[in-house]
Design a protein around this motif. Structure first.
Motif, PDB file in Angstrom:
ATOM      1  N   THR A   1      -0.116   1.164  -5.262  1.00 45.42           N
ATOM      2  CA  THR A   1       0.389   1.903  -6.415  1.00 45.42           C
ATOM      3  C   THR A   1       1.902   2.095  -6.411  1.00 45.42           C
ATOM      4  O   THR A   1       2.425   2.846  -7.237  1.00 45.42           O
ATOM      5  CB  THR A   1      -0.256   3.304  -6.480  1.00 45.42           C
TER       6      THR A   1
ATOM      7  N   HIS B   1       0.821  -1.214   0.000  1.00 45.69           N
ATOM      8  CA  HIS B   1       0.000   0.000   0.000  1.00 45.69           C
ATOM      9  C   HIS B   1       0.857   1.267   0.000  1.00 45.69           C
ATOM     10  O   HIS B   1       1.941   1.281   0.588  1.00 45.69           O
ATOM     11  CB  HIS B   1      -0.888   0.045   1.256  1.00 45.69           C
ATOM     12  N   ASP B   2       0.332   2.311  -0.610  1.00 43.60           N
ATOM     13  CA  ASP B   2       0.961   3.627  -0.497  1.00 43.60           C
ATOM     14  C   ASP B   2       0.381   4.329   0.735  1.00 43.60           C
ATOM     15  O   ASP B   2      -0.386   3.726   1.498  1.00 43.60           O
ATOM     16  CB  ASP B   2       0.757   4.451  -1.778  1.00 43.60           C
ATOM     17  N   ALA B   3       0.715   5.573   0.944  1.00 45.44           N
ATOM     18  CA  ALA B   3       0.268   6.319   2.127  1.00 45.44           C
ATOM     19  C   ALA B   3      -1.251   6.457   2.189  1.00 45.44           C
ATOM     20  O   ALA B   3      -1.824   6.630   3.272  1.00 45.44           O
ATOM     21  CB  ALA B   3       0.923   7.702   2.160  1.00 45.44           C
ATOM     22  N   ASP B   4      -1.918   6.369   1.043  1.00 40.42           N
ATOM     23  CA  ASP B   4      -3.374   6.492   0.990  1.00 40.42           C
ATOM     24  C   ASP B   4      -4.082   5.139   1.021  1.00 40.42           C
ATOM     25  O   ASP B   4      -5.299   5.071   0.860  1.00 40.42           O
ATOM     26  CB  ASP B   4      -3.801   7.249  -0.270  1.00 40.42           C
ATOM     27  N   GLY B   5      -3.321   4.058   1.200  1.00 37.44           N
ATOM     28  CA  GLY B   5      -3.918   2.730   1.267  1.00 37.44           C
ATOM     29  C   GLY B   5      -4.177   2.098  -0.090  1.00 37.44           C
ATOM     30  O   GLY B   5      -4.905   1.113  -0.182  1.00 37.44           O
ATOM     31  N   HIS B   6      -3.579   2.641  -1.145  1.00 34.96           N
ATOM     32  CA  HIS B   6      -3.733   2.082  -2.481  1.00 34.96           C
ATOM     33  C   HIS B   6      -2.471   1.317  -2.863  1.00 34.96           C
ATOM     34  O   HIS B   6      -1.373   1.659  -2.451  1.00 34.96           O
ATOM     35  CB  HIS B   6      -3.982   3.192  -3.506  1.00 34.96           C
TER      36      HIS B   6
END
Length: 136
Positions: free
Chosen positions: A122, A115-120
């Motif tokens: 990417t 996950h990235d910082a936004d929970g995606h």
């Protein structure tokens, strides 16, 4: 380490496209294949799809090794295991190695990566590396 080692998605793609003997095995669930997408090897070869765990209950696939063998994977076949993030594929590589198959490799980062910082998902993985895949 109880399997041959870890490779990046790009290294796995190169290995399976440069050798007719090497096999990419996607161990995610049928739901993931259907809704998230499936990696592509080349125009005349698809990845082998064998669930490590069943959806939706998460039960381990007791016939995992038998399904690999039924797909034509034999001792000495280089196998590159892929899951969503590189966790289930470690277990799959260990199981294949214990059964005398392989060399078996884990594709770190998996199909979607962490996950990235936004929970995606990417930041890494097969899709983010720009490797071929299809959805649906």
């Amino acid at each position: 380490m109880t399997y041959a080692g870890d490779v990046t998605p790009s290294e796995a793609f190169a290995a399976v496209t440069e050798s007719e003997d090497a096999v990419l095995v996607d161990v995610r669930t049928r739901a993931e294949w259907a809704y998230v997408g499936v990696p592509q090897v080349d125009s005349h070869r698809a990845p082998v799809l064998v669930e490590w765990q069943h959806y939706p209950d998460g039960a381990l696939n007791d016939s995992f090794v038998d399904e690999l063998k039924a797909a034509g994977i034999v001792e000495g076949t280089p196998i590159y295991f892929l899951c969503r993030s590189g966790a289930r594929s470690i277990s799959a590589a260990e199981a294949a190695t214990a059964a005398g198959l392989g060399p078996a490799y884990n594709v770190v980062e998996g199909f979607e990566g962490p996950h990235d910082a936004d929970g995606h998902r990417t930041v890494a993985g097969w899709k983010v590396a720009g490797l071929p895949w299809k959805q649906g």
